[in-house]
Write an enzyme that holds these catalytic residues in place. Structure first.
Site, PDB file in Angstrom:
ATOM      1  N   ASP A  26      17.300  36.133 -11.130  1.00 47.31           N
ATOM      2  CA  ASP A  26      16.339  35.227 -11.794  1.00 47.31           C
ATOM      3  C   ASP A  26      14.857  35.586 -11.603  1.00 47.31           C
ATOM      4  OD1 ASP A  26      18.728  33.973 -12.322  1.00 47.31           O
ATOM      5  OD2 ASP A  26      18.257  32.115 -11.278  1.00 47.31           O
ATOM      6  N   LYS A 131      22.969  32.959 -17.142  1.00 51.67           N
ATOM      7  CA  LYS A 131      23.831  31.980 -16.448  1.00 51.67           C
ATOM      8  C   LYS A 131      23.245  30.579 -16.608  1.00 51.67           C
ATOM      9  CE  LYS A 131      21.675  32.742 -11.894  1.00 51.67           C
ATOM     10  NZ  LYS A 131      20.955  31.482 -11.795  1.00 51.67           N
ATOM     11  N   CYS A 164      19.314  29.691  -6.232  1.00 52.34           N
ATOM     12  CA  CYS A 164      20.213  30.557  -7.001  1.00 52.34           C
ATOM     13  C   CYS A 164      20.713  31.772  -6.222  1.00 52.34           C
ATOM     14  CB  CYS A 164      19.534  30.970  -8.301  1.00 52.34           C
ATOM     15  SG  CYS A 164      19.363  29.567  -9.434  1.00 52.34           S
TER      16      CYS A 164
HETATM   17  C1  C5J Z   1      16.584  29.522  -9.013  1.00 57.71           C
HETATM   18  C2  C5J Z   1      15.949  27.231  -9.316  1.00 57.71           C
HETATM   19  N1  C5J Z   1      16.579  30.659  -9.665  1.00 57.71           N
HETATM   20  N2  C5J Z   1      15.158  27.211  -8.247  1.00 57.71           N
HETATM   21  N3  C5J Z   1      16.486  28.378  -9.747  1.00 57.71           N
HETATM   22  O1  C5J Z   1      16.627  29.483  -7.801  1.00 57.71           O
HETATM   23  O2  C5J Z   1      16.172  26.219  -9.939  1.00 57.71           O
END
Ligand code: C5J
Length: 231
Positions: A26, A131, A164
């Site tokens: 991400d 995702k 994540c």
């Molecule tokens: C991730 C989030 N990528 N913090 N998403 O950690 O919502």
């Protein structure tokens, strides 16, 4: 061939010959840049920036060896049919998932904000997994793809450590993958949560996996060498 890796809480091993994938979670504009989803939740996005250079170094090492790299993007379909109310209505963000921000609709596939930051942009042959959840296995078919590619070991980088990254690493461990998180290649908006997440992952004899620094990983790989050319 196995590669020894100094790590916490004790030495780990990586599988050579392309059986260890680098997983970059991400690293999207929506989490890393101002005006995105992370900022809409009131976070200081600059806290994530220190992970960018170590991730770039890991990417270079994997690419030099021709080893598999996968990038994930947390994002949803434009009609939000894959974003349950339990996710969309959580918290008090200034903008919710799907609402228009300065980089397009927040966390929507195809919008500028949902894409990977330019410094870490995927190469054409690398996997990009969209995702809808926090974990990378939920509703993605990823396990089957990893199995088909013969990948047994995963090295994790990206953001955010305790959301994540940690969820994906736990899901991976449950599915039988040996996992290492790279300490300086992952970040959180909450430094104390990053520390706690890594401690939880590595406690009880590496109950979820190991932790190493990017320098340790690069040294173990003999960074820059192409293993296929120099076995
Ligand atoms: C991730 C989030 N990528 N913090 N998403 O950690 O919502």
């Amino acid at each position: 061939m196995m590669i020894d890796l100094p790590a916490r809480p004790f030495a780990a091993q990586l599988a050579g010959d392309g059986h260890t994938a680098l997983v970059v979670i991400d690293m999207q504009r929506d989490f890393v840049e101002p005006g995105g989803f992370g900022a809409s939740l009131g976070n200081d996005v600059t806290l994530l920036h220190s992970a960018i250079a170590p991730i770039a170094a890991l990417l270079a090492a994997w690419r030099a060896r021709g080893w598999p790299v996968l990038h994930t993007r947390e994002c949803h379909l434009p009609d939000l049919s894959d974003c349950p109310p339990a996710k969309r209505e959580r918290g008090h963000p200034s903008l919710r998932i799907g609402e228009p921000g300065t980089m397009g609709r927040l966390l929507i596939a195809g919008e500028a904000g949902a894409d990977i930051i330019p410094a870490l942009y995927p190469a054409a042959n690398e996997w990009v997994i969209d995702k809808p959840g926090k974990g990378m296995f939920w509703a993605t078919g990823l396990h089957e793809r990893l199995q088909a590619a013969g990948i047994s070991h995963l090295v994790f980088a990206g953001v955010t450590t305790e959301v994540c990254v940690q969820t994906s690493m736990r899901e991976a461990n449950d599915r039988g993958y040996d996992c290492v998180i790279v300490e300086d290649a992952t970040e959180s908006y909450f430094p104390e949560f990053k520390r706690a997440a890594i401690d939880m992952i590595t406690a009880q004899g590496a109950i979820v996996g190991w932790c190493a620094t990017s320098s340790q990983v690069l040294a173990a790989l003999g960074a820059g060498k192409n293993q296929h050319l120099e076995p």
